[in-house]
Write a protein that holds these residues in place. Structure first.
Motif, PDB file in Angstrom:
ATOM      1  N   VAL A 237      43.503  77.110  36.096  1.00 50.06           N
ATOM      2  CA  VAL A 237      42.954  76.303  37.180  1.00 50.06           C
ATOM      3  C   VAL A 237      41.944  77.130  37.973  1.00 50.06           C
ATOM      4  N   ASN A 238      40.677  76.822  37.815  1.00 54.67           N
ATOM      5  CA  ASN A 238      39.637  77.561  38.551  1.00 54.67           C
ATOM      6  C   ASN A 238      38.454  76.653  38.902  1.00 54.67           C
ATOM      7  N   GLY A 239      38.708  75.358  39.019  1.00 53.93           N
ATOM      8  CA  GLY A 239      37.636  74.413  39.323  1.00 53.93           C
ATOM      9  C   GLY A 239      37.023  74.646  40.696  1.00 53.93           C
ATOM     10  N   LYS A 240      35.739  74.372  40.799  1.00 54.68           N
ATOM     11  CA  LYS A 240      35.016  74.531  42.065  1.00 54.68           C
ATOM     12  C   LYS A 240      34.835  73.175  42.738  1.00 54.68           C
ATOM     13  N   GLU A 302      43.504  66.295  34.349  1.00 56.40           N
ATOM     14  CA  GLU A 302      44.509  67.251  33.901  1.00 56.40           C
ATOM     15  C   GLU A 302      44.701  68.328  34.974  1.00 56.40           C
ATOM     16  N   LEU A 303      45.911  68.848  35.050  1.00 54.98           N
ATOM     17  CA  LEU A 303      46.218  69.874  36.042  1.00 54.98           C
ATOM     18  C   LEU A 303      45.293  71.079  35.903  1.00 54.98           C
ATOM     19  N   LYS A 304      44.974  71.462  34.675  1.00 54.22           N
ATOM     20  CA  LYS A 304      44.121  72.629  34.447  1.00 54.22           C
ATOM     21  C   LYS A 304      42.698  72.408  34.965  1.00 54.22           C
ATOM     22  N   ASP A 305      42.313  71.143  35.133  1.00 51.61           N
ATOM     23  CA  ASP A 305      40.970  70.818  35.620  1.00 51.61           C
ATOM     24  C   ASP A 305      40.936  70.572  37.124  1.00 51.61           C
ATOM     25  N   MET A 306      42.051  70.770  37.799  1.00 52.04           N
ATOM     26  CA  MET A 306      42.151  70.482  39.233  1.00 52.04           C
ATOM     27  C   MET A 306      41.168  71.342  40.029  1.00 52.04           C
ATOM     28  N   ARG A 307      40.559  70.734  41.039  1.00 50.72           N
ATOM     29  CA  ARG A 307      39.631  71.452  41.913  1.00 50.72           C
ATOM     30  C   ARG A 307      39.883  71.033  43.359  1.00 50.72           C
ATOM     31  N   SER A 319      55.438  58.534  46.164  1.00 50.06           N
ATOM     32  CA  SER A 319      55.639  58.275  47.587  1.00 50.06           C
ATOM     33  C   SER A 319      55.017  59.325  48.496  1.00 50.06           C
ATOM     34  N   HIS A 320      54.413  60.374  47.921  1.00 47.02           N
ATOM     35  CA  HIS A 320      53.814  61.415  48.760  1.00 47.02           C
ATOM     36  C   HIS A 320      52.528  61.906  48.111  1.00 47.02           C
ATOM     37  N   VAL A 321      51.609  62.376  48.942  1.00 47.99           N
ATOM     38  CA  VAL A 321      50.329  62.882  48.438  1.00 47.99           C
ATOM     39  C   VAL A 321      49.859  64.021  49.324  1.00 47.99           C
ATOM     40  N   GLY A 322      49.243  65.010  48.695  1.00 52.21           N
ATOM     41  CA  GLY A 322      48.608  66.107  49.410  1.00 52.21           C
ATOM     42  C   GLY A 322      47.242  66.359  48.812  1.00 52.21           C
ATOM     43  N   MET A 323      46.426  67.162  49.485  1.00 50.85           N
ATOM     44  CA  MET A 323      45.093  67.483  48.983  1.00 50.85           C
ATOM     45  C   MET A 323      45.045  68.946  48.558  1.00 50.85           C
ATOM     46  N   TYR A 324      44.636  69.171  47.318  1.00 54.91           N
ATOM     47  CA  TYR A 324      44.521  70.539  46.822  1.00 54.91           C
ATOM     48  C   TYR A 324      43.370  71.228  47.534  1.00 54.91           C
ATOM     49  N   ARG A 355      41.269  62.152  41.206  1.00 53.98           N
ATOM     50  CA  ARG A 355      39.996  62.676  41.729  1.00 53.98           C
ATOM     51  C   ARG A 355      39.177  61.564  42.391  1.00 53.98           C
ATOM     52  N   PRO A 356      39.001  61.654  43.712  1.00 52.32           N
ATOM     53  CA  PRO A 356      38.217  60.635  44.424  1.00 52.32           C
ATOM     54  C   PRO A 356      36.727  60.656  44.068  1.00 52.32           C
ATOM     55  N   ASP A 357      36.181  61.825  43.695  1.00 56.78           N
ATOM     56  CA  ASP A 357      34.748  61.897  43.437  1.00 56.78           C
ATOM     57  C   ASP A 357      34.482  62.203  41.964  1.00 56.78           C
ATOM     58  N   ALA A 358      35.213  61.537  41.091  1.00 56.54           N
ATOM     59  CA  ALA A 358      35.009  61.758  39.665  1.00 56.54           C
ATOM     60  C   ALA A 358      33.606  61.334  39.268  1.00 56.54           C
TER      61      ALA A 358
END
Length: 358
Positions: A237-240, A302-307, A319-324, A355-358
């Protein structure tokens, strides 16, 4: 000005403390949760349950309240949408009625003109004409008049059909509006019951037990985060962040220290999805209001593509959400009685990343 500086200082202190919690001593930034220090000796159990079991009971009650909050927020959003649609339909009905009045006036004017011409229909007047030029000219006007009359009647019929359709649609919208109101009331009752039950459990604890309860929460989060990291989840995981993602993260982290309140979308308090939806709104992108709708409607990654800026949906019921925010951390509004804070991205069971800004 002094109060602004004090608030900024307090926010900086909260951020530093949270980052110290997310990063374990001796490890790379965000690679683990720092383990909370253990007390010198365990406190006595409250009542017949261990303090750890009480923690789990309280956590489960708040999670159920979170599920009900999501249902409440969704019903509220749908109620607003239905109300706006009903207003739109009402405006269409008014315009339709005005159009029918205009068409009837035109039909009346044609009838009055025929009366003034002696009551003879245009065809009969044309047949009695002795002037060939008048006959030919009149024939053309007759065809035009017949078409205009036909068009007028067709438009009148269409407008009346539209009004009938508007009435039927408005009736259905009112029915849905009432259904959403009932859903809201049911969800609100469930939320209040769960929160009350959790608060009653917590109110029975002594001051030392309450402090230990917070420590147990941190220890549980640390164990979950450590296990998640040990699985290699963050290996690739190293997305910008995009520019919009940076703005969303900046907004979300600026709310740290503000309290959780169910159904709230700021500016003084937020629930979990209220925080994420408002953060992305501040970044210039509207997203669904609830964590369940965010999961359903936003593109999954995918988790590996998380930014940074991506949303992490937690628990099987979403039932829960957070922002990476990067470095294995996320910002979220945890639950009633807690403030918006940083936490390990793997400190709760992850269902999906969207992803909101895909």
């Amino acid at each position: 000005m002094g109060s602004v500086k004090r608030r900024r200082g307090a926010s900086s202190l909260v951020l530093l403390c949270a980052l110290a919690t997310v990063t374990a001593p001796g490890l790379a930034a965000g690679t683990a949760y720092a383990a909370p220090a253990s007390p010198a000796a365990p406190l006595p159990e409250p009542g017949s349950k261990s303090l750890e079991q009480v923690r789990k009971d309280i956590e489960e009650l708040y999670r159920q309240a979170g599920t009900a909050t999501d249902a409440y927020n969704l019903a509220e959003a749908e109620t607003k949408a239905q109300s706006e649609k009903i207003v739109e339909i009402a405006n269409l009905v008014v315009a339709g009625k005005e159009r029918i009045t205009t068409l009837k006036n035109r039909a009346g004017a044609a009838a009055r003109a025929q009366y003034r011409s002696g009551g003879l229909p245009p065809g009969a007047q044309l047949a009695l004409s002795e002037d060939p030029n008048q006959f030919l000219d009149g024939a053309d006007r007759l065809r035009q008049g017949e078409k205009a009359t036909s068009d007028l009647l067709s438009e009148l019929d269409r407008t009346q059909t539209d009004l009938q359709r508007y009435a039927e649609e408005a009736g259905q919208r009112w029915k849905t509006l009432e259904e959403n109101r009932v859903k809201q009331e049911t969800s609100k009752k469930q939320i209040e019951e769960k929160i009350k039950a959790a608060e009653e459990l917590e109110s029975k604890l002594e001051a030392e037990e309450k402090a230990r309860l917070i420590q147990l929460e941190q220890e549980a989060q640390y164990r979950a985060q450590t296990a998640w990291l040990s699985s290699g989840a963050m290996k690739d995981v190293n997305g910008k962040a995009t520019d919009a993602g940076k703005r969303a993260v900046q907004f979300a982290t600026a709310q740290m220290g503000k309290p959780y309140r169910w159904g709230a979308v700021g500016p003084d308090s937020y629930d979990c999805s209220g925080l994420t939806s408002q953060a992305w709104r501040a970044a210039g992108r509207g997203i669904p209001r609830t964590s369940q709708e965010q999961l359903r409607l936003l593109p999954k990654v995918e988790l590996k593509d998380m930014r940074p800026g991506d949303l992490i949906i937690y628990f099987d019921d979403a039932s829960h959400v957070g922002m990476y925010v990067g470095d294995g951390a996320m910002v979220h509004a945890p639950r009633p009685g807690r403030n918006i804070t940083l936490a390990g991205a793997g400190s709760m069971p992850i269902k999906a990343v969207v992803r909101p800004d895909a």
